[in-house]
Design a protein around this motif. Structure first.
Motif, PDB file in Angstrom:
ATOM      1  N   ALA A  62    -101.007 -28.894 -97.826  1.00  0.00           N
ATOM      2  CA  ALA A  62    -101.660 -30.277 -97.624  1.00  0.00           C
ATOM      3  C   ALA A  62    -102.569 -30.626 -98.316  1.00  0.00           C
ATOM      4  N   PHE A  63    -103.145 -30.232 -99.047  1.00  0.00           N
ATOM      5  CA  PHE A  63    -104.024 -31.067-100.497  1.00  0.00           C
ATOM      6  C   PHE A  63    -103.178 -30.628-101.073  1.00  0.00           C
ATOM      7  N   TRP A  65     -99.838 -31.401-101.050  1.00  0.00           N
ATOM      8  CA  TRP A  65     -99.329 -32.798-101.007  1.00  0.00           C
ATOM      9  C   TRP A  65     -99.978 -33.129-101.666  1.00  0.00           C
ATOM     10  N   LEU A  66    -101.073 -33.561-101.563  1.00  0.00           N
ATOM     11  CA  LEU A  66    -102.068 -34.937-101.225  1.00  0.00           C
ATOM     12  C   LEU A  66    -102.060 -35.025-102.849  1.00  0.00           C
ATOM     13  N   GLY A  67    -101.822 -34.257-104.158  1.00  0.00           N
ATOM     14  CA  GLY A  67    -102.000 -34.187-105.223  1.00  0.00           C
ATOM     15  C   GLY A  67    -100.885 -34.127-105.553  1.00  0.00           C
ATOM     16  N   ARG A  68     -99.913 -34.380-105.191  1.00  0.00           N
ATOM     17  CA  ARG A  68     -97.968 -34.104-105.341  1.00  0.00           C
ATOM     18  C   ARG A  68     -98.083 -35.238-106.684  1.00  0.00           C
ATOM     19  N   ALA A 149    -107.799 -37.815-107.425  1.00  0.00           N
ATOM     20  CA  ALA A 149    -107.437 -37.157-106.871  1.00  0.00           C
ATOM     21  C   ALA A 149    -107.250 -35.966-107.439  1.00  0.00           C
ATOM     22  N   PHE A 152    -110.292 -34.433-105.531  1.00  0.00           N
ATOM     23  CA  PHE A 152    -109.803 -34.384-103.832  1.00  0.00           C
ATOM     24  C   PHE A 152    -109.151 -32.915-103.522  1.00  0.00           C
ATOM     25  N   VAL A 153    -108.377 -32.635-104.586  1.00  0.00           N
ATOM     26  CA  VAL A 153    -107.797 -31.424-104.354  1.00  0.00           C
ATOM     27  C   VAL A 153    -107.895 -30.330-104.679  1.00  0.00           C
TER      28      VAL A 153
END
Length: 262
Positions: A62-63, A65-68, A149, A152-153
């Motif tokens: 999930a993390f 993906w959020l930082g993709r 971002a 966050f990751v």
């Protein structure tokens, strides 16, 4: 892990820093492994380990993906996970136990000491220990820390590692308690603990720590020195506050946890 530390730390002094951090992670990893096994027993440790592993891969995915949009190196993220699982967890357990015992000895009220330790001590110690990983990456791998971002990751991976170790401890102790009480499936403390910590709140620790991560991310955008100092401090303060609210949810009555959760 060696390559992970190489990518986290710069040259020319990167080799020395790599060796120091590698030694630190190895030492704290061995220490936390033995400490948790000692508290849960061998059977409790392996049951807790197996159950605690279940949310790790989904949380990492999930993390990630959020930082993709601008993915950080896996080596750097694994370093953060290791810091949370080993170094931060060891610091938290030792400091929390010391503080709680000191408060209990001072007040002669074990119940009050446990509550005060959970609400006032644990959030400060645990969020500070996790924030140290973010500070290391922010300081030595700045090119991979360019905005909110990234913070966050990095925070998410660090907190996922911390929660992993904490879950082993809680689930392992719950299993040992069930064995002692010979509890059935419907009365199982292990099942209840698994439901609350793994099913209902797998993002709890990451939610707290990402506030610190967002603060470091904002600092990465600041040109002036003052704008690089206050956002991480503010984020850390908010993380501690959220953590304290979560830990103190039991004070809101029988359904306090669900009120805070919602």
């Amino acid at each position: 892990m060696y390559r992970a530390l190489q990518l986290v730390l710069p040259r020319p002094s990167g080799t020395v820093r790599t060796c120091v951090l590698l030694t630190l992670l190895a030492a704290t990893g061995i220490a936390i492994l033995e400490l948790v096994r000692e508290q849960t027993g061998t059977s409790g440790f392996f049951v807790g380990l197996g159950l605690a592993l279940l949310p790790v891969a989904p949380l990492m995915a999930a993390f990630r993906w959020l930082g993709r949009a601008a993915p950080a190196p896996w080596s750097q993220l694994l370093f953060c996970f290791g810091w949370g699982a080993c170094t931060a967890a060891l610091i938290a357990i030792l400091a929390n136990n010391f503080a709680t015992e000191w408060i209990a000895a001072t007040t002669t009220d074990a119940s009050a000491a446990d509550h005060l330790g959970s609400v006032a001590i644990a959030p400060v110690v645990e969020e500070s220990a996790k924030a140290a990983a973010l500070l290391l990456v922010f300081t030595f791998r700045r090119r991979h820390f360019t905005g909110p971002a990234d913070g966050f990751v990095v925070a998410g991976f660090t907190a996922t590692g911390f929660a992993f170790t904490e879950n082993i401890l809680y689930l392992g102790n719950a299993f040992v308690e069930d064995l002692a009480d010979r509890s059935g499936a419907l009365e199982s403390v292990t099942a209840a603990t698994f439901f609350v910590r793994i099913v209902l709140s797998p993002f709890a620790h990451p939610l707290f720590t990402v506030l610190t991560g967002l603060g470091f991310g904002m600092a990465a955008l600041g040109a002036r020195r003052a704008r690089r100092i206050w956002p991480p401090l503010l984020g850390l303060a908010l993380a501690m506050g959220m953590h304290a609210l979560w830990n103190g949810s039991s004070q809101f009555g029988d359904h306090g946890f669900y009120v805070v959760y919602s």
